[in-house]
Design an enzyme around this catalytic site. Structure first.
Site, PDB file in Angstrom:
ATOM      1  N   ASP A 174       7.021  -5.032   2.766  1.00 14.77           N
ATOM      2  CA  ASP A 174       8.334  -5.666   2.967  1.00 14.77           C
ATOM      3  C   ASP A 174       9.235  -4.756   3.800  1.00 14.77           C
ATOM      4  O   ASP A 174       9.941  -5.205   4.702  1.00 14.77           O
ATOM      5  CB  ASP A 174       9.037  -5.924   1.616  1.00 14.77           C
ATOM      6  CG  ASP A 174       8.830  -7.347   1.109  1.00 14.77           C
ATOM      7  OD1 ASP A 174       7.765  -7.925   1.404  1.00 14.77           O
ATOM      8  OD2 ASP A 174       9.731  -7.880   0.424  1.00 14.77           O
ATOM      9  N   ASP A 213       6.958   7.827  -1.830  1.00 16.90           N
ATOM     10  CA  ASP A 213       8.406   7.961  -1.614  1.00 16.90           C
ATOM     11  C   ASP A 213       8.684   8.479  -0.214  1.00 16.90           C
ATOM     12  O   ASP A 213       9.574   7.993   0.491  1.00 16.90           O
ATOM     13  CB  ASP A 213       9.048   8.833  -2.709  1.00 16.90           C
ATOM     14  CG  ASP A 213       8.323  10.152  -2.948  1.00 16.90           C
ATOM     15  OD1 ASP A 213       7.191  10.326  -2.437  1.00 16.90           O
ATOM     16  OD2 ASP A 213       8.885  11.013  -3.653  1.00 16.90           O
ATOM     17  N   ASP A 261       2.838  -3.725  -1.683  1.00 18.23           N
ATOM     18  CA  ASP A 261       3.806  -4.811  -1.795  1.00 18.23           C
ATOM     19  C   ASP A 261       5.160  -4.340  -1.269  1.00 18.23           C
ATOM     20  O   ASP A 261       5.797  -5.008  -0.451  1.00 18.23           O
ATOM     21  CB  ASP A 261       3.918  -5.243  -3.259  1.00 18.23           C
ATOM     22  CG  ASP A 261       4.940  -6.345  -3.474  1.00 18.23           C
ATOM     23  OD1 ASP A 261       4.958  -7.285  -2.648  1.00 18.23           O
ATOM     24  OD2 ASP A 261       5.709  -6.264  -4.447  1.00 18.23           O
ATOM     25  N   LYS A 306       0.637   8.513  -4.849  1.00 15.67           N
ATOM     26  CA  LYS A 306       1.632   9.286  -5.604  1.00 15.67           C
ATOM     27  C   LYS A 306       0.814  10.272  -6.437  1.00 15.67           C
ATOM     28  O   LYS A 306       0.907  10.330  -7.666  1.00 15.67           O
ATOM     29  CB  LYS A 306       2.492   8.335  -6.457  1.00 15.67           C
ATOM     30  CG  LYS A 306       3.658   8.998  -7.164  1.00 15.67           C
ATOM     31  CD  LYS A 306       4.800   9.396  -6.244  1.00 15.67           C
ATOM     32  CE  LYS A 306       5.860  10.178  -7.022  1.00 15.67           C
ATOM     33  NZ  LYS A 306       6.903  10.752  -6.146  1.00 15.67           N
ATOM     34  N   TYR A 317      -1.031  -4.690 -10.956  1.00 11.44           N
ATOM     35  CA  TYR A 317      -0.902  -6.151 -10.895  1.00 11.44           C
ATOM     36  C   TYR A 317      -1.878  -6.852 -11.840  1.00 11.44           C
ATOM     37  O   TYR A 317      -1.601  -7.947 -12.316  1.00 11.44           O
ATOM     38  CB  TYR A 317      -1.188  -6.651  -9.473  1.00 11.44           C
ATOM     39  CG  TYR A 317       0.023  -6.794  -8.593  1.00 11.44           C
ATOM     40  CD1 TYR A 317       0.834  -5.700  -8.312  1.00 11.44           C
ATOM     41  CD2 TYR A 317       0.354  -8.024  -8.034  1.00 11.44           C
ATOM     42  CE1 TYR A 317       1.930  -5.832  -7.490  1.00 11.44           C
ATOM     43  CE2 TYR A 317       1.453  -8.156  -7.205  1.00 11.44           C
ATOM     44  CZ  TYR A 317       2.236  -7.066  -6.926  1.00 11.44           C
ATOM     45  OH  TYR A 317       3.324  -7.201  -6.114  1.00 11.44           O
TER      46      TYR A 317
HETATM   47  C1  IPM Z   1       3.692 -10.716  -1.750  1.00 11.89           C
HETATM   48  C2  IPM Z   1       4.576 -11.271  -2.846  1.00 11.89           C
HETATM   49  C3  IPM Z   1       3.733 -11.505  -4.074  1.00 11.89           C
HETATM   50  C4  IPM Z   1       3.210 -10.148  -4.509  1.00 11.89           C
HETATM   51  C5  IPM Z   1       4.449 -12.219  -5.213  1.00 11.89           C
HETATM   52  C6  IPM Z   1       5.051 -13.512  -4.765  1.00 11.89           C
HETATM   53  C7  IPM Z   1       3.550 -12.423  -6.401  1.00 11.89           C
HETATM   54  O1  IPM Z   1       5.658 -10.432  -3.063  1.00 11.89           O
HETATM   55  O2  IPM Z   1       2.728 -11.405  -1.365  1.00 11.89           O
HETATM   56  O3  IPM Z   1       3.965  -9.612  -1.282  1.00 11.89           O
HETATM   57  O4  IPM Z   1       3.894  -9.410  -5.228  1.00 11.89           O
HETATM   58  O5  IPM Z   1       2.083  -9.813  -4.139  1.00 11.89           O
HETATM   59 MG    MG Z   2       5.807  -8.819  -1.697  1.00 13.96          MG
END
Ligand code: IPM
Ligand code: MG
Length: 356
Positions: free
Chosen positions: A251, A223, A247, A191, A140
């Site tokens: 999710d 993975d 990240d 990884k 990042y």
């Molecule tokens: C998160 C989001 C952010 C990230 C984006 C919006 C930059 O996906 O907070 O997980 O990738 O960190």
């Molecule tokens: Mg995210």
């Protein structure tokens, strides 16, 4: 001590959900908790006002605050801006500026919502995972990065995956510390079979583990971790990983619980200053319609009280109010099921305030 809170409503549904979260804080304030709120723009909202997604005005307020409460950033109207001016850059900017390296993303399934998950209820019932994501390093932020024409004359894009020892050590300490307060199990995700950066990560985590003999440490390739989260998520207690893997996995973990509208997050620096925001985005499709689920934002307020202000009792009180409202059958659209009471964003706020 006055609790000095910066409030960044942001874009899309941000202002609506922040409004409900502030009502909850107002209850505590009216009971005598000493707090001040200072508003500032972030993301698209800030670009519109100041021409930058994290303008100096906002930087000053956030640097001076003890904690920052954020709604969400982003929207389709900003998609064509130059990369450095996009709302997401505002979020990355504030994380880096305040040194918020430790991102805590709990994935908790409330028993009342067991049917909201796309997985079988028996796979997810009782789920309670904490994902600890490193937030200010990795691919990042690694340099060099960019797009260029290479020596062969072909265009290419490139980023750098990199972690310094100090960065891995400090996030490992946070993760082990959290594991000590929970089930004493930590899974470090890497990884290491392919990427040196994460082979190095693993080596450092193993070294830090010597200071936490009570914690059972395991390692998993990313993975496989993605697969295991779907196959048998309850095997996990605390997971720790780098920025990009975190990240993605956070999710994925959030969806085990049925709705990302339920999940809070905290991003902390070394002095316990924190940015608190729901794990979900700005949901432009439902913005301004009073349909959003404010629960993730209210739960982020609970995390703020717990992690920055050391007020466990107030945090638990808010969490219990949410449980009560869910048990009473109130649901916003994202978690609605047949037979439940469908409510708007502000009505959900009414119920939470009443339950407090
Ligand atoms: C998160 C989001 C952010 C990230 C984006 C919006 C930059 O996906 O907070 O997980 O990738 O960190
Ligand atoms: Mg995210």
């Amino acid at each position: 001590m006055t609790m000095n809170i910066a409030v960044l409503p942001g874009d899309g549904i941000g202002p609506e959900i922040i409004k409900q979260a502030l009502r909850v804080l107002d209850v505590l304030k009216n009971e005598g908790m000493d707090m001040t709120f200072t508003d500032a723009p972030l993301g698209g909202q800030a670009y519109d006002q100041y021409g930058h997604p994290y303008p100096e005005f906002t930087q000053k307020i956030c640097r001076a605050a003890d904690a920052v409460l954020l709604g969400a950033v982003g929207g389709p109207q900003y998609d064509n801006l130059d990369r450095p001016l996009r709302p997401e850059r505002g979020l990355l900017g504030i994380r880096k500026d305040l040194g918020l390296f430790a991102n805590l993303r709990p994935a908790v399934l409330y028993p009342e919502l067991a049917n909201a998950s796309t997985l079988k209820p028996e796979v997810v019932a009782g789920l309670d995972i904490m994902i600890v994501r490193e937030l200010t390093g990795d691919v990042y932020f690694g340099q060099p990065r960019g797009m260029r024409v290479n020596e062969e004359g072909e265009r290419e894009g490139f980023n750098t995956m990199i972690y310094k020892e100090s960065e891995v050590r400090r996030i490992a300490h946070v993760a082990f510390g959290i594991a000590m307060k929970r089930g004493k199990k930590l899974c470090s995700v890497d990884k290491a079979n392919v990427l040196e950066t994460t082979e190095f990560w693993k080596e450092i985590v193993i070294d830090v583990a010597k200071e936490y003999p009570e914690v059972e440490l395991s390692h998993m390739y990313v993975d496989n971790a993605a697969m295991q989260l779907i196959r048998n998520p309850k095997q996990f207690d605390v997971m720790v990983t780098g920025n990009i893997f975190g990240d993605i996995l956070s999710d994925e973990a959030s969806m085990l619980t049925g709705s990302i509208g339920m999940l809070a997050s905290a991003s902390l620096n070394e002095t316990k200053k924190g940015l608190y925001e729901p794990s979900h985005g700005s949901a432009p499709d439902i913005a301004g319609k009073n349909l959003a689920n404010p629960i993730a934002t209210v739960l982020s307020v609970a995390m703020m009280l717990r992690y920055t202000f050391d007020n466990e009792a107030a945090a638990v009180r808010i969490e219990n109010a949410i449980k009560k409202v869910l048990a009473a059958g109130y649901r916003t659209g994202d978690i609605y099921e047949e037979g439940m009471k469908r409510v708007s964003c502000s009505e959900m706020g009414d119920q939470i305030v009443a339950a407090l």
